[in-house]
Structures are given as C-alpha cells and as structure tokens.
Enzyme design. Structure first.
Site, PDB file in Angstrom:
ATOM      1  N   CYS A 155       0.878  -1.178   0.000  1.00 13.42           N
ATOM      2  CA  CYS A 155       0.000   0.000   0.000  1.00 13.42           C
ATOM      3  C   CYS A 155       0.912   1.223   0.000  1.00 13.42           C
ATOM      4  O   CYS A 155       2.066   1.120  -0.418  1.00 13.42           O
ATOM      5  CB  CYS A 155      -0.965  -0.014   1.184  1.00 13.42           C
ATOM      6  SG  CYS A 155      -0.190   0.242   2.789  1.00 13.42           S
ATOM      7  N   GLN A 156       0.439   2.348   0.492  1.00 15.23           N
ATOM      8  CA  GLN A 156       1.280   3.543   0.489  1.00 15.23           C
ATOM      9  C   GLN A 156       2.324   3.513   1.602  1.00 15.23           C
ATOM     10  O   GLN A 156       3.480   3.825   1.382  1.00 15.23           O
ATOM     11  CB  GLN A 156       0.416   4.807   0.608  1.00 15.23           C
ATOM     12  CG  GLN A 156       1.167   6.086   0.333  1.00 15.23           C
ATOM     13  CD  GLN A 156       1.672   6.169  -1.101  1.00 15.23           C
ATOM     14  OE1 GLN A 156       0.991   5.778  -2.037  1.00 15.23           O
ATOM     15  NE2 GLN A 156       2.875   6.677  -1.273  1.00 15.23           N
TER      16      GLN A 156
END
Length: 118
Positions: A84-85
């Site tokens: 994810c980020q």
C-alpha cells in the site's frame, strides 16, 4: 477521576499496540527485498491502495484490490505479496488473507513510501 483517565489511556494504548502488531502467519519484507521477487512468475502481487492512488503510480506486476475488496478469490497455492502507500493498509489486508486461510502472505514494510525513499 484521574484513575479513570489513566485506565482509559492504558486501554487505548493496548488497543493501538495490538492493532499494529505483526500478525502471526504474515512475513514482512523491505522494499529492497521486494525487488528480486518481482522477477518471479509464481507470486501474486496485490496493491491495496485506492484506484486513484494506483492509477497515479504503481508497480506493473501488482494488481489493484483496494482495502475492503474481497480477497478470497486470489490463488491459495501461490505466495502473495501485498503493498500500500505506507504499510498500514497492506498489513490489514494481510491479516484478512490469513483469516481466509492463506499461508504464504507477505507485507511490504513502508510500502510505496519505502520505494520513494530508496
């Protein structure tokens, strides 16, 4: 009254610690350790960021399955690597995969932020 505030603070701290603790059955790798895995053909790569984040920038090998999407249709006979980020949403997705019976699940620590920093 101070006693209650102390107890509430302790309970909240325990919840936060438990929520972000590594999940049994989930492996954790750095973005540097991700690089050689990208060459393998037997790994399923999942990006759990939103569709707009994915569209803005993504690693070509990764499919987009935003957090909250059903993950149970991914193959159980292949290793799964989740990004994810920052690593928080992917950790949540990894925990969900383990609950669904997946046994070879890996979370990329620091996520896309780690790639930018490298």
């Amino acid at each position: 009254m101070e006693q209650w505030i102390t107890w509430i603070a302790l309970v909240l701290m325990a919840i936060m610690i438990f929520r972000f603790m590594p999940k049994k059955g989930v492996k954790y790798i750095s973005t540097k350790e991700l690089q050689p895995l990208l060459e393998r053909g037997d790994v399923v790569f999942v990006d759990v960021r939103s569709a707009s984040e994915y569209k803005e920038a993504h690693i070509p090998n990764f499919i987009n399955r935003p957090v909250g999407s059903y993950l149970g249709d991914l193959p159980k006979d292949k290793p799964i690597v989740v990004i994810c980020q920052s690593g928080v949403r992917s950790n949540k997705a990894c925990k969900e995969l383990v609950k669904l019976g997946y046994t070879d699940v890996t979370n990329v620590r620091r996520g896309m932020n780690g790639l930018k920093a490298a």
